[in-house]
Design an enzyme around this catalytic site. Sequence first.
Site, mmCIF file in Angstrom:
data_model
loop_
_atom_site.group_PDB
_atom_site.id
_atom_site.type_symbol
_atom_site.label_atom_id
_atom_site.label_comp_id
_atom_site.label_asym_id
_atom_site.label_seq_id
_atom_site.Cartn_x
_atom_site.Cartn_y
_atom_site.Cartn_z
ATOM 1 N N ASP A 143 -25.206 -4.201 -6.562
ATOM 2 C CA ASP A 143 -26.639 -4.290 -6.892
ATOM 3 C C ASP A 143 -27.200 -5.686 -6.631
ATOM 4 O O ASP A 143 -28.411 -5.852 -6.506
ATOM 5 C CB ASP A 143 -26.871 -3.926 -8.361
ATOM 6 C CG ASP A 143 -26.463 -2.487 -8.672
ATOM 7 O OD1 ASP A 143 -26.252 -1.713 -7.713
ATOM 8 O OD2 ASP A 143 -26.352 -2.148 -9.861
ATOM 9 N N THR A 175 -21.041 -7.181 -7.831
ATOM 10 C CA THR A 175 -21.894 -6.001 -7.991
ATOM 11 C C THR A 175 -22.654 -5.737 -6.707
ATOM 12 O O THR A 175 -23.281 -6.649 -6.164
ATOM 13 C CB THR A 175 -22.885 -6.133 -9.166
ATOM 14 O OG1 THR A 175 -23.890 -5.123 -9.018
ATOM 15 C CG2 THR A 175 -23.575 -7.481 -9.215
ATOM 16 N N LEU A 222 -20.825 6.213 -1.408
ATOM 17 C CA LEU A 222 -20.365 5.825 -0.073
ATOM 18 C C LEU A 222 -20.657 4.353 0.196
ATOM 19 O O LEU A 222 -19.853 3.664 0.817
ATOM 20 C CB LEU A 222 -21.056 6.674 1.001
ATOM 21 C CG LEU A 222 -20.665 8.142 1.098
ATOM 22 C CD1 LEU A 222 -21.621 8.894 2.007
ATOM 23 C CD2 LEU A 222 -19.233 8.274 1.608
ATOM 24 N N GLN A 223 -21.817 3.881 -0.262
ATOM 25 C CA GLN A 223 -22.213 2.523 0.075
ATOM 26 C C GLN A 223 -21.345 1.469 -0.601
ATOM 27 O O GLN A 223 -21.293 0.341 -0.138
ATOM 28 C CB GLN A 223 -23.694 2.284 -0.229
ATOM 29 C CG GLN A 223 -24.086 2.306 -1.685
ATOM 30 C CD GLN A 223 -25.543 2.702 -1.881
ATOM 31 O OE1 GLN A 223 -26.436 1.882 -1.763
ATOM 32 N NE2 GLN A 223 -25.787 3.974 -2.169
ATOM 33 N N ARG A 224 -20.678 1.816 -1.684
ATOM 34 C CA ARG A 224 -19.790 0.810 -2.263
ATOM 35 C C ARG A 224 -18.324 1.094 -1.950
ATOM 36 O O ARG A 224 -17.481 0.228 -2.120
ATOM 37 C CB ARG A 224 -20.011 0.671 -3.772
ATOM 38 C CG ARG A 224 -19.457 1.787 -4.598
ATOM 39 C CD ARG A 224 -19.594 1.495 -6.092
ATOM 40 N NE ARG A 224 -19.108 2.656 -6.814
ATOM 41 C CZ ARG A 224 -19.631 3.130 -7.923
ATOM 42 N NH1 ARG A 224 -20.671 2.533 -8.470
ATOM 43 N NH2 ARG A 224 -19.122 4.185 -8.505
ATOM 44 N N MET A 234 -28.622 2.841 -3.685
ATOM 45 C CA MET A 234 -28.417 2.499 -5.090
ATOM 46 C C MET A 234 -29.127 1.188 -5.418
ATOM 47 O O MET A 234 -29.999 0.757 -4.679
ATOM 48 C CB MET A 234 -26.919 2.382 -5.366
ATOM 49 C CG MET A 234 -26.185 3.709 -5.410
ATOM 50 S SD MET A 234 -24.421 3.406 -5.703
ATOM 51 C CE MET A 234 -23.945 4.911 -6.550
ATOM 52 N N GLY A 235 -28.717 0.575 -6.514
ATOM 53 C CA GLY A 235 -29.264 -0.736 -6.853
ATOM 54 C C GLY A 235 -29.935 -0.795 -8.213
ATOM 55 O O GLY A 235 -30.439 -1.846 -8.606
ATOM 56 N N ARG A 236 -30.013 0.353 -8.897
ATOM 57 C CA ARG A 236 -30.661 0.422 -10.206
ATOM 58 C C ARG A 236 -32.073 -0.176 -10.160
ATOM 59 O O ARG A 236 -32.862 0.262 -9.332
ATOM 60 C CB ARG A 236 -29.776 -0.192 -11.286
ATOM 61 C CG ARG A 236 -28.379 0.489 -11.364
ATOM 62 C CD ARG A 236 -27.621 0.154 -12.614
ATOM 63 N NE ARG A 236 -28.298 0.614 -13.811
ATOM 64 C CZ ARG A 236 -28.276 1.868 -14.269
ATOM 65 N NH1 ARG A 236 -27.587 2.792 -13.642
ATOM 66 N NH2 ARG A 236 -28.941 2.199 -15.350
ATOM 67 N N GLU A 294 -33.030 4.115 -5.435
ATOM 68 C CA GLU A 294 -32.914 5.094 -6.515
ATOM 69 C C GLU A 294 -33.766 4.711 -7.724
ATOM 70 O O GLU A 294 -34.160 5.569 -8.495
ATOM 71 C CB GLU A 294 -31.446 5.223 -6.957
ATOM 72 C CG GLU A 294 -30.891 3.927 -7.553
ATOM 73 C CD GLU A 294 -29.468 4.038 -8.125
ATOM 74 O OE1 GLU A 294 -28.801 5.063 -7.898
ATOM 75 O OE2 GLU A 294 -29.039 3.071 -8.794
#
Lengths: 391, 391
Positions: A125, A123, A277-279, A169-171, A226
Site C-alpha cells: 500500500d 506494505t 496477484l499484485q502482491r 488494492m491500496g486501501r 479499491e
Amino acid sequence: MVNASAQGVIEAARHAGVSLCAARHGLSGLHRGELLDLDAVPQRQWQQLSTLPGTCFGASREMLPPYNAAPETWHQLRDVLCGAGIGTVLLNGGNGSMTIALRLTEFGQRLGYPLRVIGIPKTIDNDLVATHFSPGYPSAAKYLAASVRELALDVSSLGPGRVMLLETMGRNAGWLAAGCAAAARHPGDAPHLLLLPEVPYRPERLLDALDTCLRRHGHAVLVVAEGVRDDNGLLLAEQPYTPGSPFQQLGGAAQRVASYLAQQRGLHVHVAVADCLQRAARHLVSALDLRLAQAAGRTALEWALQGQSGVMVGLRPARGKEDWEMAAVALADVADAERLLPASYIGADGFSVSPDFLDYLRPLLQGEDWPPFADGLPSYPSLQWPLLRWQ
Amino acid sequence: MVNASAQGVIEAARHAGVSLCAARHGLSGLHRGELLDLDAVPQRQWQQLSTLPGTCFGASREMLPPYNAAPETWHQLRDVLCGAGIGTVLLNGGNGSMTIALRLTEFGQRLGYPLRVIGIPKTIDNDLVATHFSPGYPSAAKYLAASVRELALDVSSLGPGRVMLLETMGRNAGWLAAGCAAAARHPGDAPHLLLLPEVPYRPERLLDALDTCLRRHGHAVLVVAEGVRDDNGLLLAEQPYTPGSPFQQLGGAAQRVASYLAQQRGLHVHVAVADCLQRAARHLVSALDLRLAQAAGRTALEWALQGQSGVMVGLRPARGKEDWEMAAVALADVADAERLLPASYIGADGFSVSPDFLDYLRPLLQGEDWPPFADGLPSYPSLQWPLLRWQ
C-alpha cells in the site's frame, strides 16, 4: 518482500553469530509460543527465501491491544519472550505492525522486561510515513504497470468503443493505482483515467472524461483503486462479509464503476481484478525493491546489535549518489499514521498523476529478478523451518 | 499469439518473394478496404512482432453471413479482394474465424472468384477441434498456473480459514480453468477446487468440498471458470450490458460463488479476476506456444503457395519424436465446432482434472520467452504499418 527482508535479517544474524528465531504467523504465533528455529536452517535454504512470494513464516492480522486494555495478553507475551530468551523483536509490516512494535517498546517500562524493538517497513500500500517508500510497493506497482501496458495493447486491438478497468488494492491510499501510470510512455497512452481514493468519485465527471477519452483514443483503460469513495466519504464497494477482522475487506469498486459506464454508454466493458496477484507476483518484481528489502532486514538486525530500539528502518535516497541510505525513524512517528498520495502527486484533472509522481516512481521499478523456472512454471522452493523447543 | 503467427506468415512470404498485406481489424477492415502494406515494412520491424501482446493489426468480431443472407456483403468483399489483387486469405482465430474462412472458400463457386483460404488456429479458449491445441492457450494456461502457484503461497501465509478464488476465461470450455491444475506439484497443493463449465454447479456439493479442503489444508484456492452453469444450464453470471455483439460477455461467476461461500461459512474470501490479463500477459508466455504459433503461420503461407485451400493448420505431436507436425484439417470440420474438456480429462469428483489432462498440458507450458525490458517494464515496440494504396 517480507521474505527478502527475513533473508537479510538471517544473513546479518549469521554474520554476527547471533541466535535467531521467527514467530510463526507473527504476533499470533508469538502468543502461542510457536517459534521457528532459524539457527538450525542450512544456508542453502534461507538463501532461497527471497525467491518466494508470500510470507514464509506466516502473517498475522492480530493486534496487540494497549496494556491497560488486556494486561493478561502482555503477561502471556512476556512469558514467551522470557522463556525463549528473546531480547530483540524485529517486526516487518505496515502501520498496524508498527503500532504493535511501538507497544512492544513499552515492555521494559510496564513489565520490567527490557526488549529492543525495530520495525522493518513492508506494505504494497506504500502508506507508511517517514520512509521514501515501503518495500513491496515497487514490485506491486511494477506488476500493475506492466499489466496495464499489456491490457492496453489487448484492448486497443479490439477496435473502437472498448473500455477496460483494472482494480488495484491500496486501501485508503492511491499509491498502487497511481503506480499504473508508469505504463504510459507517450501522451495518450494507457492508463487513461485513474480513480484514486484521494479524489472523491463523481460519476458524471467520470462520464465526461470517458467520453473525451473515447473520442480521442477510441478506447479507454481505467484504473480503479479499491478504496475509491464518493462525495460523502462512502466506499464504492466492500466485500459482503468479513467477520472477526479489524479490517474491512475492500474490493468490487471496479465492477461498480463498470456497470455504471456500461449502462450509461452502452459500451463493452471488461473488468480485471488483480487482488492478491499484485502482491504475490514474485515472477515480476523490482530488483531494486528486492535489494532494499534485504538491506532493510540486515540494517534492522545491525541496529538492534548496536542497542537501538523503538525505531523503524526508513529508506531514503542518498544525496548526490545513486544509492540509498537507511535512517532510523521513531516508531511513535510511524505507528497508526497513514501516508496518502499527496496533492502534489495528483494531476489537476483528478484522473491522473503529476510529473513529480512519475519522477518519484520510475527509479523504484528498476531491474528484474526472475525466480527459477522448472517445467514451464516458477519453481518456488518448499522451505521447512523446525520448531524451536524452548518450553 | 496472433502476432507470432503473423510474424511466421511474413517471414515465409519474404522467403518466397510473395506480396503480402494485412486487413486492419480483420474482416471489418477487409470490408472497408483498409489494407496494410506489409511489403513496405523493414525486417527489423516485423521481427519484433512476436514480442508484442494483443493483435497488432487489430481484431474483428464481425461475422461473414452466408451468401444468401447478405449477397451485397459478399460482392463488396469481392470488389476489395479483386481490386487489391488478393488471391489468398489467411485467417487467424477461433471457431468464429474458421466459420468465416469456410464461407470465404465458397467465393469461387458463388462469385467466380478463385480464392485460396487457409485457417491458422489461435484461441486461448483452446476449444477448436482437430488440433492438439490452439496457440494462445498454452501461454494463457502458463500465466494462470503461475498465478495460482503464487496466490497459493500468499493465501497460505495468511493463516487458516482463508479462501482465494481466481476467475478464468474460456467461455463454455474449461480448458483455461483446468490449466490452473499445473500449479500443483504435490497432492494437496493448490488449486484445490476447480469449477468447470462442463460440470454443473451445485452449491451444496461445493460447500461440502470446501469444508473438507479447509479441514485438510486450512485454506483453499478455487478456480472458477467464467462459463460455469447450474443444473438448468444457466450461466452463474453474465456482464450486464453487451449491446450489438454476437457474443454474450461473461464474467462475474467467481464473485457470485465468493458471496455464497462467505455468507454460508463466514469466511474471508478474496476474488481475483484475470480477465484480459490472461491473454495479454506477454511477459509470461510459453516458448513452445510462441514457436508453434510462428510455425503455424509459416505453414499456412507455404500451403497456400502449394495451392491448398479450405483447410486449417492443425497442430499435432509428431509420433516417436520430440517435435510437432502440421496436419491440414478441413475447415468444414472445424468451423462452428466447439471442443469442450472431454470427460476423461475431468477428475471423478468433478472439481479436479485427471492425470491424463496433466500429461496433455505439461509439455505445452515449456520454456520462457521474456520480452525486452526497459526502465523496469516490458518494452513493447510501437509498430506502424503503412496503408496499402490499391484503390
